[in-house]
Design a protein around this motif. Sequence first.
Motif, PDB file in Angstrom:
ATOM      1  N   PRO A 177     -48.247 -52.864  -3.176  1.00 33.99           N
ATOM      2  CA  PRO A 177     -47.130 -53.197  -4.070  1.00 33.99           C
ATOM      3  C   PRO A 177     -45.992 -52.184  -3.918  1.00 33.99           C
ATOM      4  O   PRO A 177     -46.205 -51.050  -3.490  1.00 33.99           O
ATOM      5  CB  PRO A 177     -47.745 -53.113  -5.475  1.00 33.99           C
ATOM      6  CG  PRO A 177     -49.221 -53.043  -5.268  1.00 33.99           C
ATOM      7  CD  PRO A 177     -49.452 -52.461  -3.916  1.00 33.99           C
ATOM      8  N   THR A 179     -43.106 -50.399  -6.326  1.00 32.70           N
ATOM      9  CA  THR A 179     -42.760 -50.154  -7.721  1.00 32.70           C
ATOM     10  C   THR A 179     -41.388 -49.497  -7.813  1.00 32.70           C
ATOM     11  O   THR A 179     -41.051 -48.640  -6.998  1.00 32.70           O
ATOM     12  CB  THR A 179     -43.809 -49.221  -8.375  1.00 32.70           C
ATOM     13  OG1 THR A 179     -45.097 -49.838  -8.302  1.00 32.70           O
ATOM     14  CG2 THR A 179     -43.474 -48.949  -9.828  1.00 32.70           C
ATOM     15  N   GLU A 314     -48.783 -49.248  -6.712  1.00 27.78           N
ATOM     16  CA  GLU A 314     -48.563 -49.642  -8.106  1.00 27.78           C
ATOM     17  C   GLU A 314     -48.628 -48.417  -8.996  1.00 27.78           C
ATOM     18  O   GLU A 314     -49.575 -47.635  -8.934  1.00 27.78           O
ATOM     19  CB  GLU A 314     -49.604 -50.673  -8.547  1.00 27.78           C
ATOM     20  CG  GLU A 314     -49.332 -51.234  -9.930  1.00 27.78           C
ATOM     21  CD  GLU A 314     -50.164 -52.454 -10.258  1.00 27.78           C
ATOM     22  OE1 GLU A 314     -50.040 -52.969 -11.390  1.00 27.78           O
ATOM     23  OE2 GLU A 314     -50.943 -52.899  -9.373  1.00 27.78           O
ATOM     24  N   VAL A 320     -43.484 -53.818 -10.792  1.00 32.45           N
ATOM     25  CA  VAL A 320     -43.663 -54.084  -9.362  1.00 32.45           C
ATOM     26  C   VAL A 320     -42.602 -55.091  -8.945  1.00 32.45           C
ATOM     27  O   VAL A 320     -42.432 -56.132  -9.584  1.00 32.45           O
ATOM     28  CB  VAL A 320     -45.079 -54.627  -9.081  1.00 32.45           C
ATOM     29  CG1 VAL A 320     -45.187 -55.157  -7.651  1.00 32.45           C
ATOM     30  CG2 VAL A 320     -46.118 -53.540  -9.330  1.00 32.45           C
TER      31      VAL A 320
END
Length: 334
Positions: A177, A179, A314, A320
Amino acid sequence: MTDDTLTPQTIRLTDYAHGGGCACKIPAGELEDAVAELIGPASPDVLVGLEDGDDAAAVRVADGLAVLSTADFFTPVVDSAYDWGAIAAANALSDVYAMGGRPVVAINLVGWPRGVLPMELMTEVLRGGLDVGARAGCPVIGGHTIDDPEPKYGMAVTGVADPDRLLRNDAAAAGLPITLTKPIGVGLLNNRHKRTGEVFEQAIASMTTLNRDAADAALTAGARAATDVTGFGLLGHLYKMCRASGVGAVVDASAVPVLDGVREALRDGFVSGGTHRNLDWVRPHLEVGPGVTDDDLLLLADAQTSGGLLVVGEVPGYPVIGHTVAGGTRLTIR
């Protein structure tokens, strides 16, 4: 001589700057061309140098200890001298946080038109920087000043970090992910402020918020790659990180947090030249999905000042906005 008709209460500092904040950066492509021949073999103790345009230099000085070094300064981004000083200090300290470090000392860098603007305004700029340094637990000790036709302020900051836990531009892995720890859009609001005098407290609050807590959270979450979002915009800084790491990225434009008032400023045309240059530079590396407009891209390229951290991984408590992918270094915006 200083203009006696001006007072600290009536002076608009942004009138004395050709641009504002990190939007005054030399465009990324031009800068890379200018320093390309200066990148050569470095000492084995240099952990992070010029190669990938990271946020700060990192040098190993002992087992388990790296020293971080950075400098950042810019022209007035708001009319309040104190707030400008605080913003510039938070922005300079951010480079150390973006590397996963802790700032330990800073010195002031000041250009001041002493025959034009009152020295008491410079004192307020320095007071803003000093207060942010105190909030960061980073002593601000002295510095350097020059008589300059355009006001400029910032800091050179020294920090420390664990060399095995650095947050780097070149350490992003695919399949993770992405962020973002602050909303974007301060460039648009600052440009509106410069042109109209409207004050946007939400932008000032964002720009003076330290990235310390976000960096600590990223390290705790096990992140290895991060950068801060400043003058090259979210797209520019993300592209630099992807290029250095050999990964691509997918960004969900609707998931990117935006400050209140930003979309109205975009609608009304308060887009800086720096933002246009950012988009021009990164556009060849974009794949744009259906429904994504040029206005959406301009917002994602908005030249930020003292923006948040862009972290691969994350980070609890922060949104995200996309994910990294293998196979090339293109950015897909959907």
